[in-house]
Scaffold this active site. Structure first.
Site, PDB file in Angstrom:
ATOM      1  N   LYS A   1      -5.087 -17.304 -23.267  1.00  0.00           N
ATOM      2  CA  LYS A   1      -4.148 -17.750 -24.299  1.00  0.00           C
ATOM      3  C   LYS A   1      -4.694 -17.456 -25.686  1.00  0.00           C
ATOM      4  CE  LYS A   1      -1.054 -20.902 -22.198  1.00  0.00           C
ATOM      5  NZ  LYS A   1      -0.986 -21.340 -20.947  1.00  0.00           N
TER       6      LYS A   1
ATOM      7  N   LYS B   1       5.919 -19.518 -17.258  1.00  0.00           N
ATOM      8  CA  LYS B   1       7.056 -19.820 -18.130  1.00  0.00           C
ATOM      9  C   LYS B   1       7.134 -18.850 -19.295  1.00  0.00           C
ATOM     10  CE  LYS B   1       6.397 -24.801 -17.669  1.00  0.00           C
ATOM     11  NZ  LYS B   1       5.340 -25.609 -18.278  1.00  0.00           N
TER      12      LYS B   1
ATOM     13  N   LYS C   1       0.304 -14.433 -12.221  1.00  0.00           N
ATOM     14  CA  LYS C   1       0.988 -15.624 -11.697  1.00  0.00           C
ATOM     15  C   LYS C   1       2.361 -15.754 -12.342  1.00  0.00           C
ATOM     16  CE  LYS C   1      -0.584 -18.905 -15.088  1.00  0.00           C
ATOM     17  NZ  LYS C   1      -0.952 -20.221 -15.507  1.00  0.00           N
TER      18      LYS C   1
END
Ligand code: AMP
Ligand code: TRP
Length: 332
Positions: A114, A201, A198
């Protein structure tokens, strides 16, 4: 016995939930709700560690609560709470942060991933680095013994373990040392467009994830365009056939049919037929949840009441742990 084992787990209200959230996390909570005292958090303090819009956050917080209920969490058994409604989380996170080495936080895989995205946009904020400390506070406040999450969170639970051990060694037995609990095959549901990633969202490809509220048409479309592997066989082999294996896991989890049985019934059949049946199984599997979700959306006030009561209940437990921490630390 219920009460012997308390569990905290949560999901960030950072967008619509997908079948990875459901199969990796929520489904485990539902299985545990009769034997454990579960506190299901909507972790909004975590959601603001990535860029967000205030109105969307408010909406997503409520929607996440509705998904918990629609999926089958029973508010008479499970405590549904909003993380920011219980200030003990932030306070304990501060205290634990003073005892967590910077190097351990910089090593976290999620921070590195991130952080890379954030660096390219607005720069890396301290909250993103401290994310796992807040998560440790969530877990430790409730004396959680097992934390049911998807595989991506395993490293964070490990860090919570070492934070708990360090505190206990320094100040005496205070926290239960938590262990991670994964749902075997569905601990990591992969993206439909890239089986190396994976399902998430925040994926830029809209076809990579099946959202829990997706309409049948969207589900058919996404599954139709899902990538498959070379070769024709439909068999579970995550190394050689990661895409098909992922689809088999989704099929099995949402239909209740064992993977072995699916392999046998699609032996010699084409991917197209398999995918078309899979789409119908997903549509059917999500139907009850979607029907309940529609009902709940008509009755937001009831959901708000559940959250208010739940957050109060959670605060009573959390404040007890926090009081003992404050005492041990030496606050006046
Ligand atoms: P998040 O959406 O990151 O807040 O994740 C909420 C919960 O869903 C955590 O327990 C995650 O581990 C789990 N989760 C998220 N994505 C997946 C996935 N692709 N497969 C399995 N579990 C997942
Ligand atoms: N970090 C978790 C995720 O992104 C969400 C989370 C926050 C959580 N606090 C938690 C999960 C405590 C389990 C326990 O998935």
């Amino acid at each position: 016995m219920k009460g012997q084992s308390r569990i905290f787990s949560g999901i960030r209200p950072s967008g619509d939930l997908h079948i990875g959230n459901y199969l990796g996390a929520i489904k485990q909570w539902i299985k545990l709700q009769d034997s454990h005292e579960i506190i299901a958090g909507i972790v909004d303090l975590h959601a603001i560690t990535t860029p967000h819009e205030p109105e969307k956050l408010r909406r997503a917080t409520l929607e996440t609560a509705m998904v918990y209920l629609a999926a089958g969490l029973d508010p008479n058994k499970v405590t549904l709470m909003v993380q920011s409604h219980v200030p003990a989380h932030t306070e304990l996170a501060w205290i634990l942060g003073t005892m967590t080495p910077l190097g351990e936080l910089e090593r976290m895989t999620q921070f590195k991933e991130k952080g890379r995205e954030a660096a390219a946009r607005q720069g890396i904020m301290a909250g993103l680095l401290n994310y796992p400390v807040l998560m440790a506070a969530d877990i430790l406040l409730y004396q959680t013994a097992v934390v049911p999450v998807g595989e991506d969170q395993e490293q964070h639970v490990e860090l919570a373990r070492s934070i708990a051990e360090r505190f206990n060694n320094k100040y005496g037995e205070t926290f239960t040392v938590p262990a991670v609990q994964l749902q075997k095959e569905s601990a990591r549901i992969m993206s439909l467009t890239d089986p190396e990633k994976k399902m998430s969202k925040s994926d830029e490809s809209a076809k990579s994830a099946i959202m829990l509220a997706d309409e049948p048409g969207a589900i058919r479309e996404k599954i139709k365009s899902a990538v498959t592997d070379s070769g024709k066989e439909i068999r579970y082999d995550p190394d050689a056939k990661p895409a098909v294996s992922n689809l088999l896991v989704i099929f099995s989890e949402l239909s209740g049919r064992p993977i072995k049985e699916l392999e046998e019934s699609y032996n010699g059949k084409a991917y197209a037929e398999f995918k078309s049946d899979l789409a119908e199984a997903v549509i059917e599997g999500l139907k009850p949840l979607q029907a309940k979700l529609t009902e709940l959306r008509e009755n937001e006030q009831a959901v708000l009441t559940i959250l208010r009561d739940g957050s109060e209940k959670a605060a009573a437990i959390a404040n007890k742990t926090l009081a003992s921490v404050r005492e041990k630390i030496g606050f006046l």
